[in-house]
Motif scaffolding. Structure first.
Motif, PDB file in Angstrom:
ATOM      1  N   LYS A   1      16.065 -19.503  -6.626  1.00 38.35           N
ATOM      2  CA  LYS A   1      16.207 -18.601  -6.025  1.00 38.35           C
ATOM      3  C   LYS A   1      16.666 -17.748  -7.121  1.00 38.35           C
ATOM      4  O   LYS A   1      18.290 -17.799  -8.070  1.00 38.35           O
ATOM      5  CB  LYS A   1      17.034 -18.113  -5.151  1.00 38.35           C
ATOM      6  CG  LYS A   1      17.629 -17.357  -4.234  1.00 38.35           C
ATOM      7  CD  LYS A   1      17.495 -17.711  -2.740  1.00 38.35           C
ATOM      8  CE  LYS A   1      18.778 -17.307  -2.287  1.00 38.35           C
ATOM      9  NZ  LYS A   1      19.744 -17.420  -1.279  1.00 38.35           N
TER      10      LYS A   1
ATOM     11  N   LEU B   1      17.883 -13.687  -8.962  1.00 41.64           N
ATOM     12  CA  LEU B   1      18.095 -12.313  -8.847  1.00 41.64           C
ATOM     13  C   LEU B   1      17.724 -11.380 -10.331  1.00 41.64           C
ATOM     14  O   LEU B   1      18.516 -11.983 -11.442  1.00 41.64           O
ATOM     15  CB  LEU B   1      19.394 -12.446  -8.765  1.00 41.64           C
ATOM     16  CG  LEU B   1      20.206 -10.483  -8.877  1.00 41.64           C
ATOM     17  CD1 LEU B   1      19.452  -9.438  -8.187  1.00 41.64           C
ATOM     18  CD2 LEU B   1      21.476 -10.262  -8.184  1.00 41.64           C
TER      19      LEU B   1
ATOM     20  N   GLN C   1       9.378 -15.021  -1.117  1.00 39.63           N
ATOM     21  CA  GLN C   1      10.768 -15.182  -0.769  1.00 39.63           C
ATOM     22  C   GLN C   1      11.869 -15.949  -1.971  1.00 39.63           C
ATOM     23  O   GLN C   1      13.491 -15.336  -1.555  1.00 39.63           O
ATOM     24  CB  GLN C   1      10.619 -16.534  -0.280  1.00 39.63           C
ATOM     25  CG  GLN C   1      10.892 -17.493  -0.384  1.00 39.63           C
ATOM     26  CD  GLN C   1       9.232 -18.379  -0.941  1.00 39.63           C
ATOM     27  OE1 GLN C   1       8.584 -17.104  -1.321  1.00 39.63           O
ATOM     28  NE2 GLN C   1       9.089 -19.207  -0.864  1.00 39.63           N
ATOM     29  N   ASN C   2      11.728 -15.815  -3.064  1.00 46.23           N
ATOM     30  CA  ASN C   2      12.772 -16.312  -3.977  1.00 46.23           C
ATOM     31  C   ASN C   2      13.289 -15.149  -5.062  1.00 46.23           C
ATOM     32  O   ASN C   2      14.246 -15.695  -6.054  1.00 46.23           O
ATOM     33  CB  ASN C   2      12.153 -17.179  -4.456  1.00 46.23           C
ATOM     34  CG  ASN C   2      12.352 -19.201  -3.696  1.00 46.23           C
ATOM     35  OD1 ASN C   2      13.592 -19.154  -3.004  1.00 46.23           O
ATOM     36  ND2 ASN C   2      11.250 -19.663  -3.749  1.00 46.23           N
TER      37      ASN C   2
ATOM     38  N   THR D   1      14.893 -11.523  -5.717  1.00 43.43           N
ATOM     39  CA  THR D   1      15.083 -10.158  -5.349  1.00 43.43           C
ATOM     40  C   THR D   1      15.903  -9.159  -7.158  1.00 43.43           C
ATOM     41  O   THR D   1      15.789  -9.786  -8.103  1.00 43.43           O
ATOM     42  CB  THR D   1      16.528 -10.443  -5.248  1.00 43.43           C
ATOM     43  OG1 THR D   1      16.855 -10.993  -3.653  1.00 43.43           O
ATOM     44  CG2 THR D   1      17.390  -9.322  -4.481  1.00 43.43           C
TER      45      THR D   1
ATOM     46  N   HIS E   1      12.449  -9.313  -2.741  1.00 47.23           N
ATOM     47  CA  HIS E   1      12.969  -8.835  -2.118  1.00 47.23           C
ATOM     48  C   HIS E   1      13.523  -7.438  -3.143  1.00 47.23           C
ATOM     49  O   HIS E   1      14.433  -7.319  -3.738  1.00 47.23           O
ATOM     50  CB  HIS E   1      14.657  -9.230  -1.514  1.00 47.23           C
ATOM     51  CG  HIS E   1      15.551  -8.256  -0.323  1.00 47.23           C
ATOM     52  ND1 HIS E   1      15.379  -7.695   0.331  1.00 47.23           N
ATOM     53  CD2 HIS E   1      16.531  -7.618  -0.604  1.00 47.23           C
ATOM     54  CE1 HIS E   1      16.079  -7.385   0.523  1.00 47.23           C
ATOM     55  NE2 HIS E   1      17.145  -7.127  -0.136  1.00 47.23           N
TER      56      HIS E   1
ATOM     57  N   HIS F   1      23.594  -8.246  -5.800  1.00 43.85           N
ATOM     58  CA  HIS F   1      23.075  -7.976  -3.946  1.00 43.85           C
ATOM     59  C   HIS F   1      23.275  -9.051  -4.039  1.00 43.85           C
ATOM     60  O   HIS F   1      23.038 -10.376  -3.449  1.00 43.85           O
ATOM     61  CB  HIS F   1      21.831  -8.172  -4.721  1.00 43.85           C
ATOM     62  CG  HIS F   1      20.987  -7.773  -3.168  1.00 43.85           C
ATOM     63  ND1 HIS F   1      21.347  -6.474  -2.430  1.00 43.85           N
ATOM     64  CD2 HIS F   1      20.620  -8.325  -2.493  1.00 43.85           C
ATOM     65  CE1 HIS F   1      20.696  -6.421  -0.881  1.00 43.85           C
ATOM     66  NE2 HIS F   1      20.470  -7.674  -1.135  1.00 43.85           N
TER      67      HIS F   1
ATOM     68  N   ALA G   1      23.825  -9.617  -0.388  1.00 40.75           N
ATOM     69  CA  ALA G   1      23.403 -10.639   0.517  1.00 40.75           C
ATOM     70  C   ALA G   1      22.183 -11.486   0.672  1.00 40.75           C
ATOM     71  O   ALA G   1      21.951 -12.030   1.387  1.00 40.75           O
ATOM     72  CB  ALA G   1      22.194  -9.114   1.114  1.00 40.75           C
ATOM     73  N   GLY G   2      21.951 -11.458  -0.601  1.00 46.37           N
ATOM     74  CA  GLY G   2      21.185 -12.437  -1.301  1.00 46.37           C
ATOM     75  C   GLY G   2      21.471 -13.921  -1.731  1.00 46.37           C
ATOM     76  O   GLY G   2      20.781 -14.400  -2.169  1.00 46.37           O
TER      77      GLY G   2
ATOM     78  N   TYR H   1      22.454 -17.004  -6.009  1.00 47.10           N
ATOM     79  CA  TYR H   1      21.097 -17.150  -6.470  1.00 47.10           C
ATOM     80  C   TYR H   1      21.755 -18.394  -7.935  1.00 47.10           C
ATOM     81  O   TYR H   1      22.507 -18.835  -7.809  1.00 47.10           O
ATOM     82  CB  TYR H   1      21.174 -16.208  -7.556  1.00 47.10           C
ATOM     83  CG  TYR H   1      21.434 -14.711  -6.589  1.00 47.10           C
ATOM     84  CD1 TYR H   1      19.961 -14.260  -6.207  1.00 47.10           C
ATOM     85  CD2 TYR H   1      22.136 -13.845  -6.034  1.00 47.10           C
ATOM     86  CE1 TYR H   1      20.059 -13.320  -5.088  1.00 47.10           C
ATOM     87  CE2 TYR H   1      22.336 -12.859  -5.455  1.00 47.10           C
ATOM     88  CZ  TYR H   1      21.164 -12.662  -5.029  1.00 47.10           C
ATOM     89  OH  TYR H   1      21.302 -11.400  -4.497  1.00 47.10           O
TER      90      TYR H   1
ATOM     91  N   GLN I   1      28.345 -14.324  -7.302  1.00 54.89           N
ATOM     92  CA  GLN I   1      26.805 -14.680  -6.364  1.00 54.89           C
ATOM     93  C   GLN I   1      25.983 -15.438  -7.140  1.00 54.89           C
ATOM     94  O   GLN I   1      24.779 -15.638  -6.309  1.00 54.89           O
ATOM     95  CB  GLN I   1      26.288 -12.898  -6.823  1.00 54.89           C
ATOM     96  CG  GLN I   1      27.094 -11.774  -6.056  1.00 54.89           C
ATOM     97  CD  GLN I   1      26.417 -10.813  -5.762  1.00 54.89           C
ATOM     98  OE1 GLN I   1      25.049 -10.343  -6.227  1.00 54.89           O
ATOM     99  NE2 GLN I   1      26.843  -9.196  -5.944  1.00 54.89           N
TER     100      GLN I   1
END
Ligand SMILES: C[S@@+](CC[C@H](N)C(=O)[O-])C[C@H]1O[C@@H](n2cnc3c(N)ncnc32)[C@H](O)[C@@H]1O
Length: 378
Positions: free
Chosen positions: A118, A120, A140-141, A143, A167, A177, A179-180, A183, A202
Protein backbone atom coordinates in the motif's frame (compact mmCIF):
# COMPACT_ATOMS: atom_id res chain seq x y z
CA UNK A 1 3.16 6.79 -38.49
CA UNK A 2 4.80 6.00 -35.15
CA UNK A 3 2.17 4.85 -32.70
CA UNK A 4 1.87 5.49 -29.00
CA UNK A 5 2.27 1.74 -28.40
CA UNK A 6 5.56 1.65 -30.29
CA UNK A 7 6.83 4.71 -28.43
CA UNK A 8 5.91 3.16 -25.08
CA UNK A 9 7.88 0.03 -25.96
CA UNK A 10 10.77 2.24 -27.03
CA UNK A 11 10.63 4.11 -23.72
CA UNK A 12 10.54 0.81 -21.82
CA UNK A 13 13.66 -0.35 -23.72
CA UNK A 14 15.41 2.91 -22.91
CA UNK A 15 14.55 2.68 -19.20
CA UNK A 16 15.52 -0.99 -19.13
CA UNK A 17 18.91 -0.02 -20.58
CA UNK A 18 19.33 2.42 -17.66
CA UNK A 19 18.47 -0.32 -15.13
CA UNK A 20 15.24 1.45 -14.10
CA UNK A 21 12.91 -1.50 -14.82
CA UNK A 22 14.07 -4.08 -12.29
CA UNK A 23 10.92 -6.21 -12.48
CA UNK A 24 8.86 -7.22 -15.54
CA UNK A 25 5.77 -5.78 -13.84
CA UNK A 26 7.24 -2.26 -14.07
CA UNK A 27 8.06 -2.80 -17.72
CA UNK A 28 4.48 -3.77 -18.47
CA UNK A 29 3.30 -0.65 -16.58
CA UNK A 30 5.43 1.59 -18.82
CA UNK A 31 4.20 -0.27 -21.89
CA UNK A 32 0.57 0.04 -20.80
CA UNK A 33 0.19 3.63 -19.54
CA UNK A 34 -0.25 6.21 -22.33
CA UNK A 35 1.68 9.27 -21.14
CA UNK A 36 -0.11 11.46 -23.70
CA UNK A 37 -3.35 11.13 -21.71
CA UNK A 38 -1.61 12.89 -18.80
CA UNK A 39 -0.24 15.88 -20.71
CA UNK A 40 -3.45 17.05 -22.38
CA UNK A 41 -2.50 19.15 -25.42
CA UNK A 42 0.04 21.63 -24.05
CA UNK A 43 3.22 21.72 -21.95
CA UNK A 44 5.93 24.29 -21.21
CA UNK A 45 9.38 24.06 -22.79
CA UNK A 46 12.38 25.90 -21.34
CA UNK A 47 13.30 28.97 -23.38
CA UNK A 48 16.33 30.63 -21.78
CA UNK A 49 15.07 31.86 -18.42
CA UNK A 50 11.42 31.60 -19.47
CA UNK A 51 8.87 28.85 -20.09
CA UNK A 52 7.33 28.70 -23.53
CA UNK A 53 3.97 26.97 -24.01
CA UNK A 54 4.03 24.32 -26.76
CA UNK A 55 0.78 22.95 -28.18
CA UNK A 56 0.01 19.68 -29.87
CA UNK A 57 -1.58 21.52 -32.81
CA UNK A 58 1.68 23.45 -33.38
CA UNK A 59 3.81 20.32 -33.58
CA UNK A 60 1.45 17.91 -35.30
CA UNK A 61 0.45 14.54 -33.82
CA UNK A 62 3.58 12.57 -34.60
CA UNK A 63 6.11 15.13 -33.32
CA UNK A 64 3.91 15.69 -30.25
CA UNK A 65 3.86 11.97 -29.43
CA UNK A 66 7.63 11.73 -29.83
CA UNK A 67 8.00 14.64 -27.43
CA UNK A 68 5.61 13.03 -24.94
CA UNK A 69 7.71 9.83 -24.85
CA UNK A 70 11.07 11.55 -24.42
CA UNK A 71 12.60 10.75 -21.03
CA UNK A 72 12.13 14.38 -20.08
CA UNK A 73 10.24 16.34 -17.46
CA UNK A 74 7.41 18.31 -19.06
CA UNK A 75 6.39 21.31 -17.02
CA UNK A 76 2.62 21.68 -17.05
CA UNK A 77 2.10 24.66 -14.74
CA UNK A 78 4.20 27.79 -14.06
CA UNK A 79 3.32 29.93 -11.05
CA UNK A 80 -0.16 28.41 -11.06
CA UNK A 81 -0.81 28.98 -14.81
CA UNK A 82 -1.47 25.82 -16.82
CA UNK A 83 0.28 25.42 -20.20
CA UNK A 84 -3.05 25.45 -22.08
CA UNK A 85 -3.93 28.83 -20.52
CA UNK A 86 -0.61 30.60 -21.19
CA UNK A 87 -0.76 33.09 -24.06
CA UNK A 88 3.05 33.38 -24.29
CA UNK A 89 6.31 32.56 -22.48
CA UNK A 90 6.25 32.95 -18.68
CA UNK A 91 9.15 33.96 -16.44
CA UNK A 92 8.04 32.23 -13.21
CA UNK A 93 8.85 28.95 -11.47
CA UNK A 94 7.41 25.56 -12.42
CA UNK A 95 4.70 24.57 -9.97
CA UNK A 96 3.64 21.27 -11.55
CA UNK A 97 5.03 18.84 -14.10
CA UNK A 98 5.12 15.32 -15.42
CA UNK A 99 8.48 14.16 -14.06
CA UNK A 100 10.88 12.40 -16.42
CA UNK A 101 9.88 8.73 -16.59
CA UNK A 102 13.30 7.42 -15.49
CA UNK A 103 12.96 9.33 -12.21
CA UNK A 104 9.30 8.35 -11.85
CA UNK A 105 10.45 4.72 -12.03
CA UNK A 106 13.52 5.28 -9.87
CA UNK A 107 11.34 6.16 -6.87
CA UNK A 108 9.39 2.87 -6.49
CA UNK A 109 12.52 0.96 -7.51
CA UNK A 110 14.41 2.57 -4.62
CA UNK A 111 11.42 2.14 -2.30
CA UNK A 112 11.57 -1.59 -3.16
CA UNK A 113 7.80 -1.85 -3.30
CA UNK A 114 6.50 -5.40 -3.55
CA UNK A 115 3.25 -6.99 -4.76
CA UNK A 116 0.10 -5.82 -3.01
CA UNK A 117 1.86 -3.14 -0.95
CA UNK A 118 0.00 0.00 0.00
CA UNK A 119 1.57 3.25 -1.19
CA UNK A 120 0.94 6.89 -0.37
CA UNK A 121 2.18 9.19 -3.14
CA UNK A 122 2.68 12.88 -2.39
CA UNK A 123 2.33 15.14 -5.46
CA UNK A 124 -0.08 13.56 -7.95
CA UNK A 125 0.83 16.14 -10.61
CA UNK A 126 -0.48 14.94 -13.96
CA UNK A 127 -1.23 11.50 -12.49
CA UNK A 128 1.24 9.65 -14.77
CA UNK A 129 3.33 8.29 -11.87
CA UNK A 130 0.08 7.43 -10.04
CA UNK A 131 -1.11 5.42 -13.05
CA UNK A 132 2.16 3.45 -13.14
CA UNK A 133 1.75 2.65 -9.42
CA UNK A 134 -1.88 1.60 -10.04
CA UNK A 135 -0.86 -0.69 -12.88
CA UNK A 136 1.82 -2.31 -10.73
CA UNK A 137 0.00 -2.53 -7.36
CA UNK A 138 -3.72 -2.30 -8.12
CA UNK A 139 -5.82 0.87 -7.79
CA UNK A 140 -6.98 -0.10 -4.29
CA UNK A 141 -3.38 0.05 -3.00
CA UNK A 142 -2.63 3.56 -4.22
CA UNK A 143 -3.46 6.84 -2.49
CA UNK A 144 -2.16 10.06 -4.01
CA UNK A 145 -2.34 13.59 -2.62
CA UNK A 146 -2.12 16.80 -4.68
CA UNK A 147 -2.00 20.28 -3.19
CA UNK A 148 -3.27 22.26 -6.20
CA UNK A 149 -7.00 22.00 -6.91
CA UNK A 150 -6.76 22.51 -10.69
CA UNK A 151 -3.90 20.04 -11.00
CA UNK A 152 -5.78 17.53 -8.82
CA UNK A 153 -8.94 17.86 -10.95
CA UNK A 154 -6.95 17.35 -14.17
CA UNK A 155 -5.15 14.32 -12.69
CA UNK A 156 -8.49 12.76 -11.71
CA UNK A 157 -9.68 13.22 -15.30
CA UNK A 158 -6.46 11.77 -16.76
CA UNK A 159 -6.55 8.74 -14.46
CA UNK A 160 -10.21 8.04 -15.32
CA UNK A 161 -9.35 8.24 -19.02
CA UNK A 162 -6.55 5.73 -18.44
CA UNK A 163 -8.98 3.39 -16.67
CA UNK A 164 -7.65 3.82 -13.12
CA UNK A 165 -9.42 4.73 -9.91
CA UNK A 166 -6.90 5.17 -7.08
CA UNK A 167 -7.82 7.05 -3.93
CA UNK A 168 -7.16 10.71 -4.79
CA UNK A 169 -6.95 13.42 -2.16
CA UNK A 170 -6.73 17.17 -2.72
CA UNK A 171 -4.81 18.76 0.14
CA UNK A 172 -1.44 19.12 1.79
CA UNK A 173 0.49 15.89 1.41
CA UNK A 174 2.80 16.98 4.23
CA UNK A 175 -0.05 15.86 6.48
CA UNK A 176 -0.15 12.50 4.72
CA UNK A 177 -3.59 10.91 4.60
CA UNK A 178 -4.51 9.30 7.90
CA UNK A 179 -7.64 7.59 6.60
CA UNK A 180 -5.57 5.27 4.40
CA UNK A 181 -2.87 4.46 6.98
CA UNK A 182 -0.86 2.36 7.67
CA UNK A 183 1.11 2.50 4.43
CA UNK A 184 3.94 0.23 3.39
CA UNK A 185 5.64 3.07 1.58
CA UNK A 186 5.41 6.83 1.14
CA UNK A 187 6.84 8.24 -2.08
CA UNK A 188 7.18 11.99 -2.47
CA UNK A 189 7.36 13.43 -5.97
CA UNK A 190 7.89 16.88 -4.51
CA UNK A 191 10.90 17.71 -2.32
CA UNK A 192 10.84 18.46 1.41
CA UNK A 193 13.09 20.48 3.76
CA UNK A 194 12.32 18.12 6.63
CA UNK A 195 10.36 14.90 6.94
CA UNK A 196 6.79 15.64 8.10
CA UNK A 197 6.15 13.74 11.36
CA UNK A 198 2.75 12.60 10.01
CA UNK A 199 4.62 10.45 7.49
CA UNK A 200 6.28 8.56 10.37
CA UNK A 201 2.93 8.09 12.13
CA UNK A 202 1.18 6.78 9.00
CA UNK A 203 3.75 4.13 8.07
CA UNK A 204 3.76 0.58 9.31
CA UNK A 205 6.86 -0.55 11.23
CA UNK A 206 9.47 -1.44 8.62
CA UNK A 207 7.77 0.79 6.05
CA UNK A 208 9.75 3.27 3.98
CA UNK A 209 9.81 6.90 2.93
CA UNK A 210 11.40 7.68 -0.43
CA UNK A 211 11.92 11.36 -1.05
CA UNK A 212 14.31 14.08 -2.09
CA UNK A 213 15.55 16.31 0.71
CA UNK A 214 15.97 19.86 -0.55
CA UNK A 215 15.94 23.35 0.88
CA UNK A 216 16.16 27.04 0.14
CA UNK A 217 19.51 26.78 -1.69
CA UNK A 218 17.73 24.25 -3.96
CA UNK A 219 20.37 21.57 -3.32
CA UNK A 220 18.91 18.08 -3.36
CA UNK A 221 19.56 14.53 -2.16
CA UNK A 222 17.54 11.38 -2.81
CA UNK A 223 17.02 9.04 0.14
CA UNK A 224 15.05 6.00 1.27
CA UNK A 225 14.35 5.97 5.01
CA UNK A 226 13.24 2.80 6.75
CA UNK A 227 11.08 3.06 9.88
CA UNK A 228 11.99 0.83 12.83
CA UNK A 229 9.60 -0.40 15.53
CA UNK A 230 10.63 2.45 17.85
CA UNK A 231 9.40 5.04 15.34
CA UNK A 232 12.87 6.10 14.14
CA UNK A 233 13.54 6.38 10.41
CA UNK A 234 17.06 6.01 9.05
CA UNK A 235 18.71 5.85 5.68
CA UNK A 236 21.61 6.86 3.49
CA UNK A 237 21.50 9.16 0.49
CA UNK A 238 21.75 7.35 -2.83
CA UNK A 239 24.00 9.83 -4.62
CA UNK A 240 21.53 10.24 -7.53
CA UNK A 241 21.83 13.76 -8.95
CA UNK A 242 18.07 14.31 -9.16
CA UNK A 243 15.70 16.92 -7.81
CA UNK A 244 12.00 17.70 -7.51
CA UNK A 245 10.23 21.00 -7.00
CA UNK A 246 9.80 21.87 -3.31
CA UNK A 247 6.52 20.99 -1.62
CA UNK A 248 4.50 24.18 -1.66
CA UNK A 249 4.41 24.72 2.13
CA UNK A 250 8.23 24.27 2.19
CA UNK A 251 8.91 26.79 -0.58
CA UNK A 252 11.26 29.72 -0.14
CA UNK A 253 9.63 32.88 1.18
CA UNK A 254 10.04 35.97 -1.01
CA UNK A 255 13.22 37.88 -0.27
CA UNK A 256 14.27 41.42 -1.09
CA UNK A 257 16.63 42.13 -4.02
CA UNK A 258 20.29 41.53 -3.13
CA UNK A 259 22.26 44.73 -2.49
CA UNK A 260 25.79 43.90 -1.31
CA UNK A 261 26.68 45.37 2.11
CA UNK A 262 30.38 45.89 2.87
CA UNK A 263 29.91 44.15 6.27
CA UNK A 264 32.87 42.63 8.08
CA UNK A 265 35.55 41.55 5.67
CA UNK A 266 38.06 38.71 5.80
CA UNK A 267 40.09 36.53 3.51
CA UNK A 268 39.18 32.91 2.74
CA UNK A 269 40.83 30.08 0.85
CA UNK A 270 37.56 28.10 0.72
CA UNK A 271 36.53 28.34 -2.91
CA UNK A 272 32.97 29.44 -3.64
CA UNK A 273 33.24 26.98 -6.58
CA UNK A 274 32.74 24.18 -4.01
CA UNK A 275 29.08 25.24 -4.01
CA UNK A 276 28.91 24.25 -7.70
CA UNK A 277 29.57 20.63 -6.71
CA UNK A 278 26.38 18.57 -6.16
CA UNK A 279 27.49 17.48 -2.67
CA UNK A 280 29.25 20.76 -1.78
CA UNK A 281 26.02 22.61 -2.55
CA UNK A 282 24.13 20.15 -0.32
CA UNK A 283 26.61 20.63 2.54
CA UNK A 284 26.27 24.42 2.27
CA UNK A 285 22.49 24.11 2.48
CA UNK A 286 22.77 21.93 5.61
CA UNK A 287 25.00 24.56 7.22
CA UNK A 288 22.77 27.55 6.43
CA UNK A 289 19.28 26.12 6.01
CA UNK A 290 17.42 29.43 5.92
CA UNK A 291 19.74 31.00 3.34
CA UNK A 292 19.34 31.26 -0.41
CA UNK A 293 22.28 30.99 -2.77
CA UNK A 294 22.75 33.58 -5.51
CA UNK A 295 25.52 33.43 -8.13
CA UNK A 296 26.93 36.89 -8.61
CA UNK A 297 29.17 36.35 -11.64
CA UNK A 298 32.48 36.44 -9.79
CA UNK A 299 31.44 34.61 -6.62
CA UNK A 300 28.41 33.70 -4.54
CA UNK A 301 26.05 35.49 -2.18
CA UNK A 302 24.23 33.80 0.70
CA UNK A 303 21.07 35.60 1.77
CA UNK A 304 19.37 34.54 4.96
CA UNK A 305 15.62 35.08 4.73
CA UNK A 306 15.17 34.37 8.46
CA UNK A 307 17.53 37.08 9.79
CA UNK A 308 18.34 39.31 6.81
CA UNK A 309 22.00 38.36 7.15
CA UNK A 310 24.13 38.20 4.03
CA UNK A 311 27.56 36.96 2.99
CA UNK A 312 29.19 37.40 -0.39
CA UNK A 313 32.53 36.60 -1.95
CA UNK A 314 34.77 38.23 -4.53
CA UNK A 315 38.19 37.21 -5.83
CA UNK A 316 41.00 38.71 -3.71
CA UNK A 317 44.13 40.35 -5.10
CA UNK A 318 46.94 37.86 -4.65
CA UNK A 319 44.71 34.76 -4.59
CA UNK A 320 41.83 33.35 -2.58
CA UNK A 321 38.66 35.29 -1.95
CA UNK A 322 37.44 38.18 0.13
CA UNK A 323 34.29 37.47 2.13
CA UNK A 324 31.88 40.15 3.34
CA UNK A 325 29.50 39.13 6.14
CA UNK A 326 26.73 41.26 7.55
CA UNK A 327 23.89 40.64 10.01
CA UNK A 328 23.46 38.42 13.07
CA UNK A 329 24.34 35.14 11.28
CA UNK A 330 27.87 34.67 9.92
CA UNK A 331 26.70 32.67 6.95
CA UNK A 332 30.07 32.16 5.30
CA UNK A 333 31.61 30.95 8.61
CA UNK A 334 28.79 28.39 8.91
CA UNK A 335 29.21 27.18 5.34
CA UNK A 336 33.01 27.21 5.45
CA UNK A 337 33.08 25.13 8.66
CA UNK A 338 30.76 22.53 7.14
CA UNK A 339 32.75 22.41 3.89
CA UNK A 340 35.94 21.92 5.95
CA UNK A 341 34.42 18.86 7.68
CA UNK A 342 33.45 17.48 4.28
CA UNK A 343 36.94 18.15 2.90
CA UNK A 344 38.57 16.52 5.96
CA UNK A 345 36.49 13.42 5.14
CA UNK A 346 37.97 13.47 1.60
CA UNK A 347 35.10 15.31 -0.19
CA UNK A 348 33.03 12.11 -0.57
CA UNK A 349 29.87 12.16 -2.67
CA UNK A 350 26.39 12.16 -1.15
CA UNK A 351 26.44 8.42 -0.50
CA UNK A 352 28.64 9.16 2.53
CA UNK A 353 25.74 11.06 4.12
CA UNK A 354 22.77 9.63 5.96
CA UNK A 355 19.80 10.82 7.92
CA UNK A 356 18.11 9.95 11.20
CA UNK A 357 14.55 11.11 11.81
CA UNK A 358 12.64 10.93 15.06
CA UNK A 359 9.44 12.73 15.96
CA UNK A 360 11.41 15.48 17.69
CA UNK A 361 14.73 15.67 15.88
CA UNK A 362 16.07 15.28 12.34
CA UNK A 363 19.75 15.19 11.49
CA UNK A 364 21.82 14.61 8.39
CA UNK A 365 25.20 13.08 9.26
CA UNK A 366 28.47 12.45 7.47
CA UNK A 367 30.01 8.98 7.70
CA UNK A 368 27.88 7.59 10.54
CA UNK A 369 25.31 8.97 12.99
CA UNK A 370 28.08 9.87 15.47
CA UNK A 371 30.03 11.78 12.83
CA UNK A 372 29.61 15.45 11.94
CA UNK A 373 25.91 16.21 11.74
CA UNK A 374 23.52 19.03 10.99
CA UNK A 375 20.05 19.49 12.43
CA UNK A 376 17.31 20.18 9.90
CA UNK A 377 14.96 23.14 10.39
CA UNK A 378 11.64 22.25 11.99
C1 LIG B 1 6.93 17.15 -9.92
S1 LIG B 1 5.23 17.32 -9.78
C2 LIG B 1 4.62 15.69 -9.62
C3 LIG B 1 4.88 14.79 -10.74
C4 LIG B 1 3.88 13.68 -10.83
N1 LIG B 1 4.08 12.68 -9.83
C5 LIG B 1 3.91 13.14 -12.25
O1 LIG B 1 4.71 12.29 -12.54
O2 LIG B 1 3.13 13.62 -13.05
C6 LIG B 1 5.08 17.85 -8.08
C7 LIG B 1 3.64 18.03 -7.66
O3 LIG B 1 3.63 18.14 -6.25
C8 LIG B 1 2.57 18.99 -5.92
N2 LIG B 1 2.74 19.43 -4.53
C9 LIG B 1 3.54 20.42 -4.06
N3 LIG B 1 3.41 20.50 -2.72
C10 LIG B 1 2.53 19.54 -2.34
C11 LIG B 1 2.00 19.14 -1.10
N4 LIG B 1 2.35 19.73 0.04
N5 LIG B 1 1.08 18.13 -1.09
C12 LIG B 1 0.72 17.52 -2.23
N6 LIG B 1 1.19 17.86 -3.45
C13 LIG B 1 2.10 18.86 -3.50
C14 LIG B 1 2.67 20.10 -6.95
O4 LIG B 1 1.48 20.84 -7.02
C15 LIG B 1 3.00 19.30 -8.20
O5 LIG B 1 1.83 18.96 -8.89
Amino acid sequence: MTTSTALRHGLADELDGQGQLPAPAWRSAVEAVPRELFLDDAVFRPDGTRWEPVRREQLGDEAWLRMVYADTTWVTQVDGVGAADASGPLAGRPTSSSTLPSLVLRMPHLAAIGDGEKVLEIGTGTGYSTALLCHRLGDQNVTSVEHDQDVAAAAARHLRAAGHAPHLVTGDGLRGHQAGADYDAIIATCAVRTIPPSWLWQLRDGGSITTTLSGWMLASGLIRLALDDEGIARGRFTGDTVSYMLARPHERPPRPTFYPHPGTTRHTRTSPDLLEDWTGHFVAQLAAPTAELVRTGNGVALLDVATGSQAWTEPADGGGWTVHQDGPANLWDQVENALALWQQAGTPDQRAFGMTVTEWDQTVWLGDPDGPHWRLPT
